[in-house]
Design an enzyme around this catalytic site. Structure first.
Site, PDB file in Angstrom:
ATOM      1  N   ASP A  79      -0.250  10.032   0.249  1.00  0.00           N
ATOM      2  CA  ASP A  79      -0.507   8.411   0.643  1.00  0.00           C
ATOM      3  C   ASP A  79      -1.919   8.725   0.814  1.00  0.00           C
ATOM      4  OD1 ASP A  79      -1.240   5.541   1.240  1.00  0.00           O
ATOM      5  OD2 ASP A  79       0.817   6.358   3.092  1.00  0.00           O
ATOM      6  N   HIS A  97      -4.004   5.475   0.990  1.00  0.00           N
ATOM      7  CA  HIS A  97      -4.302   3.876   1.554  1.00  0.00           C
ATOM      8  C   HIS A  97      -4.980   4.377   2.505  1.00  0.00           C
ATOM      9  CE1 HIS A  97      -0.947   2.716  -0.327  1.00  0.00           C
ATOM     10  NE2 HIS A  97      -1.763   1.727  -0.876  1.00  0.00           N
ATOM     11  N   SER A 111       6.338   7.015   3.478  1.00  0.00           N
ATOM     12  CA  SER A 111       4.976   7.910   4.600  1.00  0.00           C
ATOM     13  C   SER A 111       5.855   7.932   6.057  1.00  0.00           C
ATOM     14  CB  SER A 111       3.814   7.217   4.098  1.00  0.00           C
ATOM     15  OG  SER A 111       2.662   7.466   3.617  1.00  0.00           O
TER      16      SER A 111
HETATM   17 CO1  B1M Z   1      -1.359  -0.428  -1.868  1.00  0.00          CO
HETATM   18  N1  B1M Z   1       0.148  -0.742  -1.081  1.00  0.00           N
HETATM   19  N2  B1M Z   1      -0.320   0.828  -3.753  1.00  0.00           N
HETATM   20  N3  B1M Z   1      -2.846   0.202  -2.283  1.00  0.00           N
HETATM   21  N4  B1M Z   1      -2.062  -1.271  -0.787  1.00  0.00           N
HETATM   22  C1  B1M Z   1       1.186  -1.695  -0.170  1.00  0.00           C
HETATM   23  C2  B1M Z   1       0.665  -0.881   1.167  1.00  0.00           C
HETATM   24  C3  B1M Z   1       2.028  -2.292  -0.380  1.00  0.00           C
HETATM   25  C4  B1M Z   1       2.794  -3.127   0.878  1.00  0.00           C
HETATM   26  C5  B1M Z   1       1.313  -2.906  -1.075  1.00  0.00           C
HETATM   27  C6  B1M Z   1       2.479  -4.326  -1.449  1.00  0.00           C
HETATM   28  O1  B1M Z   1       3.572  -4.589  -2.088  1.00  0.00           O
HETATM   29  N5  B1M Z   1       2.816  -5.324  -0.948  1.00  0.00           N
HETATM   30  C7  B1M Z   1       3.065  -1.363  -0.990  1.00  0.00           C
HETATM   31  C8  B1M Z   1       3.672  -0.509  -0.058  1.00  0.00           C
HETATM   32  C9  B1M Z   1       4.829  -0.925  -0.104  1.00  0.00           C
HETATM   33  C10 B1M Z   1       6.359  -0.141   0.038  1.00  0.00           C
HETATM   34  O2  B1M Z   1       5.937   1.427   0.477  1.00  0.00           O
HETATM   35  N6  B1M Z   1       7.178  -0.211   0.143  1.00  0.00           N
HETATM   36  C11 B1M Z   1       1.616  -0.801  -1.753  1.00  0.00           C
HETATM   37  C12 B1M Z   1       1.661   0.018  -2.702  1.00  0.00           C
HETATM   38  C13 B1M Z   1       3.679  -0.398  -3.851  1.00  0.00           C
HETATM   39  C14 B1M Z   1       0.896   1.200  -3.496  1.00  0.00           C
HETATM   40  C15 B1M Z   1       1.156   1.948  -4.778  1.00  0.00           C
HETATM   41  C16 B1M Z   1       2.450   3.050  -4.647  1.00  0.00           C
HETATM   42  C17 B1M Z   1       0.757   1.322  -5.882  1.00  0.00           C
HETATM   43  C18 B1M Z   1       1.205   1.689  -7.404  1.00  0.00           C
HETATM   44  O3  B1M Z   1       0.562   2.742  -7.682  1.00  0.00           O
HETATM   45  N7  B1M Z   1       1.715   1.024  -8.188  1.00  0.00           N
HETATM   46  C19 B1M Z   1      -0.167   2.624  -4.784  1.00  0.00           C
HETATM   47  C20 B1M Z   1       0.320   3.839  -3.783  1.00  0.00           C
HETATM   48  C21 B1M Z   1      -0.703   5.467  -4.128  1.00  0.00           C
HETATM   49  C22 B1M Z   1      -0.673   6.335  -3.361  1.00  0.00           C
HETATM   50  O4  B1M Z   1      -0.897   6.183  -1.921  1.00  0.00           O
HETATM   51  N8  B1M Z   1       0.312   7.316  -3.454  1.00  0.00           N
HETATM   52  C23 B1M Z   1      -1.358   2.059  -3.739  1.00  0.00           C
HETATM   53  C24 B1M Z   1      -2.315   2.308  -3.669  1.00  0.00           C
HETATM   54  C25 B1M Z   1      -3.152   1.052  -3.447  1.00  0.00           C
HETATM   55  C26 B1M Z   1      -4.879   0.748  -3.982  1.00  0.00           C
HETATM   56  C27 B1M Z   1      -5.170   2.640  -4.218  1.00  0.00           C
HETATM   57  C28 B1M Z   1      -5.372   0.010  -4.949  1.00  0.00           C
HETATM   58  C29 B1M Z   1      -5.542   0.559  -2.670  1.00  0.00           C
HETATM   59  C30 B1M Z   1      -5.774   1.249  -0.787  1.00  0.00           C
HETATM   60  C31 B1M Z   1      -7.482   1.783  -1.181  1.00  0.00           C
HETATM   61  C32 B1M Z   1      -7.737   2.202  -0.406  1.00  0.00           C
HETATM   62  O5  B1M Z   1      -7.284   2.210   0.712  1.00  0.00           O
HETATM   63  N9  B1M Z   1      -8.650   3.667  -0.075  1.00  0.00           N
HETATM   64  C33 B1M Z   1      -4.285  -0.292  -1.824  1.00  0.00           C
HETATM   65  C34 B1M Z   1      -4.073  -1.320  -1.044  1.00  0.00           C
HETATM   66  C35 B1M Z   1      -5.621  -1.499  -0.632  1.00  0.00           C
HETATM   67  C36 B1M Z   1      -2.995  -1.820  -0.853  1.00  0.00           C
HETATM   68  C37 B1M Z   1      -2.858  -2.939   0.393  1.00  0.00           C
HETATM   69  C38 B1M Z   1      -2.549  -4.172  -0.314  1.00  0.00           C
HETATM   70  C39 B1M Z   1      -4.096  -3.776   1.356  1.00  0.00           C
HETATM   71  C40 B1M Z   1      -4.573  -2.229   2.362  1.00  0.00           C
HETATM   72  C41 B1M Z   1      -4.819  -2.441   3.477  1.00  0.00           C
HETATM   73  O6  B1M Z   1      -5.952  -1.541   3.147  1.00  0.00           O
HETATM   74  N10 B1M Z   1      -5.145  -2.648   4.408  1.00  0.00           N
HETATM   75  C42 B1M Z   1      -1.383  -2.980   0.678  1.00  0.00           C
HETATM   76  C43 B1M Z   1      -0.514  -4.435   1.516  1.00  0.00           C
HETATM   77  C44 B1M Z   1      -0.490  -4.198   3.109  1.00  0.00           C
HETATM   78  O7  B1M Z   1      -0.653  -3.416   3.482  1.00  0.00           O
HETATM   79  N11 B1M Z   1       0.431  -5.113   3.575  1.00  0.00           N
HETATM   80  C45 B1M Z   1      -1.088  -2.273   0.013  1.00  0.00           C
HETATM   81  C46 B1M Z   1      -6.067  -3.120   5.197  1.00  0.00           C
HETATM   82  C47 B1M Z   1      -6.105  -1.790   5.841  1.00  0.00           C
HETATM   83  C48 B1M Z   1      -6.662  -2.233   7.512  1.00  0.00           C
HETATM   84  O8  B1M Z   1      -4.837  -2.567   6.831  1.00  0.00           O
HETATM   85  O9  B1M Z   1      -4.095   0.686   6.774  1.00  0.00           O
HETATM   86  O10 B1M Z   1      -2.350  -1.118   7.254  1.00  0.00           O
HETATM   87  P1  B1M Z   1      -3.775  -1.066   7.694  1.00  0.00           P
HETATM   88  O11 B1M Z   1      -4.608  -0.523   9.348  1.00  0.00           O
HETATM   89  C49 B1M Z   1      -4.314  -1.328  10.129  1.00  0.00           C
HETATM   90  C50 B1M Z   1      -2.976  -0.894  11.125  1.00  0.00           C
HETATM   91  O12 B1M Z   1      -2.398  -0.504  10.121  1.00  0.00           O
HETATM   92  C51 B1M Z   1      -3.369   0.251  11.683  1.00  0.00           C
HETATM   93  O13 B1M Z   1      -5.086  -0.139  12.256  1.00  0.00           O
HETATM   94  C52 B1M Z   1      -5.633  -0.965  11.063  1.00  0.00           C
HETATM   95  C53 B1M Z   1      -6.222  -2.381  11.096  1.00  0.00           C
HETATM   96  O14 B1M Z   1      -6.491  -1.965  12.679  1.00  0.00           O
HETATM   97  N12 B1M Z   1      -3.773   1.845  11.427  1.00  0.00           N
HETATM   98  C54 B1M Z   1      -3.599   2.707  12.895  1.00  0.00           C
HETATM   99  C55 B1M Z   1      -3.168   1.731  10.564  1.00  0.00           C
HETATM  100  N13 B1M Z   1      -3.511   3.716  10.568  1.00  0.00           N
HETATM  101  C56 B1M Z   1      -3.272   3.486  11.857  1.00  0.00           C
HETATM  102  C57 B1M Z   1      -3.539   4.746  12.113  1.00  0.00           C
HETATM  103  C58 B1M Z   1      -3.681   4.935  13.555  1.00  0.00           C
HETATM  104  C59 B1M Z   1      -3.626   4.212  14.295  1.00  0.00           C
HETATM  105  C60 B1M Z   1      -3.481   2.452  13.304  1.00  0.00           C
HETATM  106  O15 B1M Z   1      -3.671   5.877  14.445  1.00  0.00           O
HETATM  107  C61 B1M Z   1      -3.651   7.439  14.261  1.00  0.00           C
END
Ligand code: B1M
Length: 215
Positions: free
Chosen positions: A98, A100, A151
């Site tokens: 992963d 992200h 994940s």
């Molecule tokens: Co990706 N991506 N992405 N992506 N991406 C998602 C996760 C996705 C939901 C988008 C969608 O389809 N709507 C989807 C996953 C679907 C699934 O698994 N069913 C997805 C996908 C499919 C993919 C790829 C597979 C796409 C592809 O290649 N075809 C690929 C995966 C590659 C891989 O990981 N092997 C991919 C790639 C990418 C980018 C590189 C383009 C980019 C990431 C850049 C980076 O992180 N450096 C990206 C992004 C930006 C997203 C979305 C749009 C936004 C994620 C984000 O940063 N959110 C995302 C959509 C979504 O999440 N709904 C998506 C903001 C961030 C602050 O939120 O990380 O959730 P989050 O963190 C929150 C809480 O969750 C929590 O605290 C934060 C807030 O305070 N939290 C924790 C997180 N970790 C924590 C740990 C803790 C405590 C709290 O304690 C340990």
């Protein structure tokens, strides 16, 4: 557009030009953390929706992520800090497979700004590396982040591996990331893990959990 809407738009559009000036103006209005929570994360949410519904292609998602990271990097030095680092140690990583890391890095910022030592291992970290680091740093907890549905399975395997190594009781585990749900962690995983495993909805809950682990 008004300033705060423009900031949200910048994330959605991946528009970096003039970002710093807007952030500086925004900081005159409210604290950096509120800008992140109320405006920048709102933009990332829209990006996720557009991507999920096929209206936005991956390279543009990447651009949005880069603007988000640049914005957080600009705001971070302006946040209130208790940087003594003596409250305890959290080893933090995005799990194997992963990439992200925006959420994980927010957890790092919030937890380390509140007096903890955070060892941020980065993305795609296998459990062996996480455990080696936890042992080396005498971690008080392990934090795993992951946004992909797969994940959540990796996290489950990781907990089983910590059990298998017989160190679950040494390492409480915090789990977070968009694909997880509280019930998955607190019902399914809690029964499986021989130590303490907790779900953090956001970075602040991560901090509260660290506080309760150290209490
Ligand atoms: Co990706 N991506 N992405 N992506 N991406 C998602 C996760 C996705 C939901 C988008 C969608 O389809 N709507 C989807 C996953 C679907 C699934 O698994 N069913 C997805 C996908 C499919 C993919 C790829 C597979 C796409 C592809 O290649 N075809 C690929 C995966 C590659 C891989 O990981 N092997 C991919 C790639 C990418 C980018 C590189 C383009 C980019 C990431 C850049 C980076 O992180 N450096 C990206 C992004 C930006 C997203 C979305 C749009 C936004 C994620 C984000 O940063 N959110 C995302 C959509 C979504 O999440 N709904 C998506 C903001 C961030 C602050 O939120 O990380 O959730 P989050 O963190 C929150 C809480 O969750 C929590 O605290 C934060 C807030 O305070 N939290 C924790 C997180 N970790 C924590 C740990 C803790 C405590 C709290 O304690 C340990």
């Amino acid at each position: 557009l008004p300033l705060f809407e423009r900031l949200e738009r910048r994330i959605v559009d991946g528009e970096r030009n003039g970002l710093e000036a807007d952030l500086a103006a925004a900081m005159a209005e409210k604290p950096p953390l509120e800008i992140i929570n109320e405006n920048l994360l709102a933009g990332m949410k829209v990006v996720g929706e557009l991507f999920g519904s096929g209206q936005m292609q991956l390279p543009f998602v990447l651009q949005s992520a880069e603007v988000m990271k640049a914005a957080v990097a600009y705001l971070e030095p302006h946040m209130a800090k208790d940087s003594a680092g003596g409250k305890g140690t959290l080893v933090l990583a995005t799990v194997k497979g992963d990439v992200h890391d925006i959420g994980k890095n927010l957890v790092d910022i919030i937890v380390s700004n509140n007096g903890y030592n955070v060892v941020n291992l980065g993305i795609k970290q296998p459990i062996g590396t996480i455990l080696d680091s936890a042992r080396q740093h005498g971690a008080d907890a392990i934090g795993m982040s992951g946004l992909l549905v797969k994940s959540t399975v990796i996290m489950k395997e990781n907990l089983a591996e910590i059990n298998a190594r017989g160190v679950a009781e040494e390492f409480p585990v915090l789990l977070g990331g968009a694909a997880l749900t509280r019930s998955y962690v607190e019902s399914d995983l809690d029964g499986l893990y021989e130590g303490e495993v907790r779900y953090a909805r956001d970075a602040f809950e991560g901090l509260r959990l660290m506080d309760s682990i150290m209490a």
